[in-house]
Each structure stands twice: as C-alpha cells, then as structure tokens.
Design a protein around this motif. Structure first.
Motif, short mmCIF file in Angstrom:
data_model
loop_
_atom_site.label_atom_id
_atom_site.label_comp_id
_atom_site.label_asym_id
_atom_site.label_seq_id
_atom_site.Cartn_x
_atom_site.Cartn_y
_atom_site.Cartn_z
N VAL A 66 36.37 19.10 81.86
CA VAL A 66 36.08 19.71 80.55
C VAL A 66 36.17 21.22 80.72
CG1 VAL A 66 34.45 19.91 78.65
CG2 VAL A 66 34.56 17.79 79.98
N HIS A 67 37.11 21.83 80.01
CA HIS A 67 37.28 23.28 80.08
C HIS A 67 38.14 23.73 78.91
CE1 HIS A 67 41.36 22.61 81.65
NE2 HIS A 67 40.81 21.63 82.35
N ALA A 68 38.17 25.02 78.68
CA ALA A 68 38.83 25.57 77.49
C ALA A 68 40.34 25.39 77.52
CB ALA A 68 38.47 27.04 77.32
N TYR A 88 31.26 30.28 81.72
CA TYR A 88 31.01 31.33 82.71
C TYR A 88 31.41 32.71 82.21
CZ TYR A 88 29.89 27.60 85.89
OH TYR A 88 29.30 26.51 86.48
N VAL A 89 31.49 32.86 80.90
CA VAL A 89 31.71 34.18 80.33
C VAL A 89 30.51 35.06 80.64
CG1 VAL A 89 32.04 35.48 78.19
CG2 VAL A 89 33.20 33.28 78.51
N LEU A 95 35.18 33.96 75.33
CA LEU A 95 34.06 33.37 74.62
C LEU A 95 34.56 32.57 73.41
CD1 LEU A 95 31.08 32.94 74.21
CD2 LEU A 95 30.90 35.24 73.26
N ARG A 96 35.53 33.10 72.70
CA ARG A 96 36.09 32.36 71.56
C ARG A 96 36.75 31.05 72.01
NH1 ARG A 96 37.90 37.69 68.35
NH2 ARG A 96 36.24 37.62 66.77
N ALA A 97 37.39 31.07 73.16
CA ALA A 97 38.00 29.84 73.66
C ALA A 97 36.95 28.77 73.94
CB ALA A 97 38.80 30.14 74.93
N ASP A 98 35.83 29.18 74.52
CA ASP A 98 34.74 28.22 74.77
C ASP A 98 34.14 27.72 73.46
OD1 ASP A 98 35.13 28.49 77.47
OD2 ASP A 98 33.30 29.65 77.84
N LEU A 99 34.04 28.60 72.47
CA LEU A 99 33.49 28.21 71.18
C LEU A 99 34.41 27.22 70.46
CD1 LEU A 99 32.10 31.66 70.02
CD2 LEU A 99 30.73 29.64 70.52
N ARG A 100 35.71 27.42 70.57
CA ARG A 100 36.64 26.46 69.95
C ARG A 100 36.47 25.08 70.57
NH1 ARG A 100 40.11 31.01 69.92
NH2 ARG A 100 41.03 30.41 71.93
N VAL A 108 31.36 37.30 67.67
CA VAL A 108 31.51 35.85 67.44
C VAL A 108 30.33 35.27 66.69
CG1 VAL A 108 32.94 35.63 69.51
CG2 VAL A 108 30.47 35.22 69.68
N ALA A 109 29.47 36.11 66.17
CA ALA A 109 28.20 35.65 65.61
C ALA A 109 28.37 34.68 64.47
CB ALA A 109 27.36 36.85 65.16
N THR A 110 29.44 34.81 63.70
CA THR A 110 29.61 33.93 62.53
C THR A 110 30.58 32.78 62.80
OG1 THR A 110 31.43 35.31 61.67
CG2 THR A 110 29.17 35.86 60.98
N GLU A 111 31.03 32.65 64.04
CA GLU A 111 32.06 31.65 64.34
C GLU A 111 31.49 30.31 64.76
OE1 GLU A 111 35.02 33.32 66.94
OE2 GLU A 111 35.00 35.23 65.87
N GLY A 112 30.27 30.28 65.27
CA GLY A 112 29.61 29.05 65.68
C GLY A 112 30.37 28.36 66.80
N PRO A 113 29.71 27.52 67.57
CA PRO A 113 28.27 27.28 67.62
C PRO A 113 27.50 28.50 68.16
CG PRO A 113 29.49 25.46 68.61
CD PRO A 113 30.45 26.61 68.44
N LYS A 114 26.20 28.31 68.31
CA LYS A 114 25.34 29.41 68.75
C LYS A 114 25.54 29.67 70.24
CE LYS A 114 20.55 30.94 68.17
NZ LYS A 114 19.26 30.57 67.56
#
Length: 245
Positions: A40-42, A67-68, A83-88, A117-123
C-alpha cells in the motif's frame, strides 16, 4: 476506544495477511504503513487501489501512515505534492486520516504546508516524533495549523521527559489516535511485550478513560526483526483497551 493494528508489526506481510490478522483478533481497523513492502503506497494505480479496497472488505483503514515530513527544510512544493499523493490514496481507500512526521523544527513551513491541503481531506495528523517528540512541541505546530490533528506515540514524549498527563493536556481535543507500545527504558527502545517495560502504559490508560478515538498497536518488527511476532502481543493490547492491565 477502537483498537487497530499498525502494519509495522507485520513486515513483508501483504495486505491480505494484515486484514486476516485483524479479523482473527476482532480488531476495529488497521493503521496502514505506506511502503512497498506492505503493498500500500501512493504509487498504486487505479486498478491496484481498487484491489486494495476489495481486500480490506469493509475493514476500516482508519489511518494511512505516510512519511511526509512537514517541517523539514527546503521548498514547500515537493512536500505538498507528496502529502497530496497520500491524501488521494486515503480518499480512494476511505481512510479518515493521513499521518505525517514533523521531520524538522520549521513550524512556519509546517503550517504553510498543512494549510495548503487543509480543505482537501482527509484530516492530517502530526505524530509526536523526531524533531517534535512531545505533546507541547506538536501543539505549538497545531496552534498554527488548526485543521490538523495529532497522534500520540506513547513512547516519544515520555522518553523526552514529558509525563502522560501533560502530553494529553497539550494535545487536548486535537488528539485522534494513540499508538501504544512498550520498551525496556527511555534509552533502550527495543519493543517488549506490553506491561513488561518502562513506558507508563497504565497511567496513560487511566488518563484515556472515555477517549473515543483510535488506539493503534505499533509493534515495530520491521526494524526489530528478532522480537516476538505481533500475534503474541495483540492479546495484551486487547487487555489494555479493556482496562485489565
């Protein structure tokens, strides 16, 4: 409290194995370490993400532990992109949270990157780790990043001289997850079965009575391959959750 297993405890075991272990012990979810050795990874493509979701089969992957390092020196761009990649990936797998490390002490940079990334979710959850190992240190970052939350790794604040009651006071309502583990001492961090080491687990359990977030057993066999398998440790974690230890 809801008990999850960190896939740190099963190095090289595919997601199917971690899911099976969680179901065998009646756990509420998984904290998924983002790394090729867990599968499991981005970098997963669309089909691989769908396959991972099918493997979970409704078992919550409540947190993707990436690990960001949000406070590390350097340009903001690469950190925000990672960070965005992990959030996606978290959105694709239905995860509530993404874990980050501080990785440095530049609180202004950390706040900018978290705000991006505050509004992109998840937290996003910042762990008490490395350069910001205490509740007080993480709280100072979260004061600048009101949309983020915290993970309390029980080992690190204590080994840096912060008592559990103070860690909890500092993190307060920002606390979403507690990682439980035990170690022989503050200087020897090799994992030992819960309740046999020096980490103040009993005091932390009393403080967390009524806590409605997640608890994750972090059994770091990935870095300590000679310790017992996680199957031997999970019963103690269940006892801790139930207040029997």
């Amino acid at each position: 409290m809801r008990l999850a297993l960190s896939t740190l405890g099963t190095p090289g075991v595919p997601l199917t194995g971690s899911v099976g272990l969680a179901r065998r012990f009646g756990l509420d979810g998984l904290e998924l370490r983002l790394h090729p050795d867990t599968g499991v990874h981005a970098g997963l493509d669309t089909a691989e993400r769908a396959a991972a979701a099918r493997t979970l089969g409704g078992l919550p992957a409540f947190c993707l532990s990436g690990y960001v390092r949000v406070c590390e020196p350097g340009d903001d761009g690469p950190v925000i992109a990672a960070l965005r990649a992990d959030l996606r990936l978290a959105r694709d797998l239905g995860a509530e949270f993404v874990r980050v490390f501080p990785g440095g002490t530049d609180l202004a940079a950390g706040a900018r990157r978290l705000a991006a990334v505050a509004t992109e979710g998840p937290k996003v959850l910042v762990e008490t780790h490395d350069a910001l190992p205490t509740g007080a240190a993480v709280a100072a970052l979260l004061e600048r990043a009101p949309h983020a939350g915290a993970i309390w790794d029980l080992l690190h604040p204590w080994r840096h001289g912060e008592e559990p009651a103070e860690t909890l006071r500092q993190l307060g309502g920002r606390l979403a997850c507690v990682q439980i583990k035990d170690a022989a001492s503050a200087t020897c961090t090799t994992p030992v079965p819960l309740g046999t080491g020096a980490v103040p687990l009993a005091a932390a359990r009393r403080l967390l009575d009524g806590f409605e977030g997640w608890v994750s057993l972090e059994w770091e066999r990935t870095w300590y391959p000679d310790i017992a398998p996680v199957e031997d440790i999970l019963p103690g974690a269940l006892d801790w959750i139930a207040g029997r230890t």
